[in-house]
Motif scaffolding. Structure first.
Motif, PDB file in Angstrom:
ATOM      1  N   LYS A  16       0.460  -0.979  -0.054  1.00  0.00           N
ATOM      2  CA  LYS A  16       0.284   0.131   0.313  1.00  0.00           C
ATOM      3  C   LYS A  16       0.836   1.538  -0.469  1.00  0.00           C
ATOM      4  CE  LYS A  16      -3.903   1.994   1.649  1.00  0.00           C
ATOM      5  NZ  LYS A  16      -5.386   1.927   2.760  1.00  0.00           N
ATOM      6  N   TYR A  17       1.787   1.043   0.048  1.00  0.00           N
ATOM      7  CA  TYR A  17       2.643   1.988   0.892  1.00  0.00           C
ATOM      8  C   TYR A  17       3.668   2.602  -0.803  1.00  0.00           C
ATOM      9  CZ  TYR A  17       6.752   5.575   2.618  1.00  0.00           C
ATOM     10  OH  TYR A  17       7.351   6.951   2.513  1.00  0.00           O
ATOM     11  N   CYS A  18       4.723   1.303  -1.364  1.00  0.00           N
ATOM     12  CA  CYS A  18       5.099   1.756  -2.637  1.00  0.00           C
ATOM     13  C   CYS A  18       4.145   1.393  -3.634  1.00  0.00           C
ATOM     14  CB  CYS A  18       6.278   0.988  -2.510  1.00  0.00           C
ATOM     15  SG  CYS A  18       6.669  -0.873  -2.117  1.00  0.00           S
ATOM     16  N   GLN A  19       3.346   0.592  -4.298  1.00  0.00           N
ATOM     17  CA  GLN A  19       2.893   0.136  -4.489  1.00  0.00           C
ATOM     18  C   GLN A  19       3.398  -0.903  -5.944  1.00  0.00           C
ATOM     19  OE1 GLN A  19      -0.982   0.871  -5.644  1.00  0.00           O
ATOM     20  NE2 GLN A  19      -0.019   1.552  -3.227  1.00  0.00           N
ATOM     21  N   ARG A  20       4.523  -1.602  -4.927  1.00  0.00           N
ATOM     22  CA  ARG A  20       5.347  -2.694  -5.828  1.00  0.00           C
ATOM     23  C   ARG A  20       4.566  -4.037  -5.045  1.00  0.00           C
ATOM     24  NH1 ARG A  20      11.019  -0.642  -3.679  1.00  0.00           N
ATOM     25  NH2 ARG A  20      11.033   1.049  -4.535  1.00  0.00           N
ATOM     26  N   ALA A  35       1.319  -4.791   2.850  1.00  0.00           N
ATOM     27  CA  ALA A  35       3.113  -4.210   3.436  1.00  0.00           C
ATOM     28  C   ALA A  35       4.181  -5.020   2.928  1.00  0.00           C
ATOM     29  CB  ALA A  35       3.492  -3.435   4.764  1.00  0.00           C
ATOM     30  N   CYS A  36       5.435  -3.844   2.636  1.00  0.00           N
ATOM     31  CA  CYS A  36       6.446  -4.861   2.141  1.00  0.00           C
ATOM     32  C   CYS A  36       7.773  -5.366   3.924  1.00  0.00           C
ATOM     33  CB  CYS A  36       7.637  -4.073   1.394  1.00  0.00           C
ATOM     34  SG  CYS A  36       7.367  -3.551  -0.310  1.00  0.00           S
ATOM     35  N   GLN A  37       7.460  -6.341   3.707  1.00  0.00           N
ATOM     36  CA  GLN A  37       7.826  -7.060   4.795  1.00  0.00           C
ATOM     37  C   GLN A  37       8.895  -6.310   5.692  1.00  0.00           C
ATOM     38  OE1 GLN A  37       8.397 -10.947   5.308  1.00  0.00           O
ATOM     39  NE2 GLN A  37       7.799 -11.454   7.200  1.00  0.00           N
ATOM     40  N   ASN A  38       9.243  -6.176   6.582  1.00  0.00           N
ATOM     41  CA  ASN A  38      10.750  -5.361   7.614  1.00  0.00           C
ATOM     42  C   ASN A  38      10.432  -3.429   6.953  1.00  0.00           C
ATOM     43  OD1 ASN A  38      10.405  -7.158   9.220  1.00  0.00           O
ATOM     44  ND2 ASN A  38      12.000  -8.826   7.641  1.00  0.00           N
ATOM     45  N   LEU A  39       9.685  -3.522   5.987  1.00  0.00           N
ATOM     46  CA  LEU A  39      10.286  -2.152   5.498  1.00  0.00           C
ATOM     47  C   LEU A  39       8.997  -0.983   5.669  1.00  0.00           C
ATOM     48  CD1 LEU A  39      12.581  -0.956   3.436  1.00  0.00           C
ATOM     49  CD2 LEU A  39      10.999  -2.040   1.457  1.00  0.00           C
TER      50      LEU A  39
END
Length: 119
Positions: A16-20, A35-39
């Protein structure tokens, strides 16, 4: 779509943050989103919290407009009725009260129409 961090794996969703795109190994749940784990976990949780606050605030704004509609409508009716009933006694001052009443009734209608946007 493939995972941004593991191009050989299929993505199961987007951060949701970086849309990757994220695969099962890279994705983690942060509230109702991925979300990207640990990021980006903390950023996504903050975004989720902010969104919930915005929803609550939006409901409050809608009820404020309804309250304003009732107030302006009531006072507008009083001023309008007073202006009409006192015309032969007050003359021009009664016309001023009548005009103020119409302006308040217009404000009531405007607030009512605005309140419909928040439902």
């Amino acid at each position: 779509m493939n995972c941004y961090y593991h191009p050989d794996k299929s993505a199961i969703g987007l951060c949701k943050y970086c849309q990757r795109g994220l695969c099962v190994d890279c994705a983690t749940h942060a509230g109702d989103s991925l979300a990207c784990q640990n990021l980006h976990e903390e950023q996504v949780r903050s975004m989720e919290l902010l969104m919930q606050k915005n929803i609550v605030q939006s409901k409050r704004v809608g009820s404020d407009y309804v309250r304003n509609t009732i107030f302006y409508g009531s006072v507008g009716l009083l001023f309008t009725a007073f202006g009409i009933s006192q015309f032969k006694y007050l003359g021009l001052w009664a016309v001023v009260h009548f005009a103020i009443g119409l302006a308040l009734l217009w404000a009531a209608v405007a607030n009512y129409l605005e309140s419909r946007k928040y439902k």
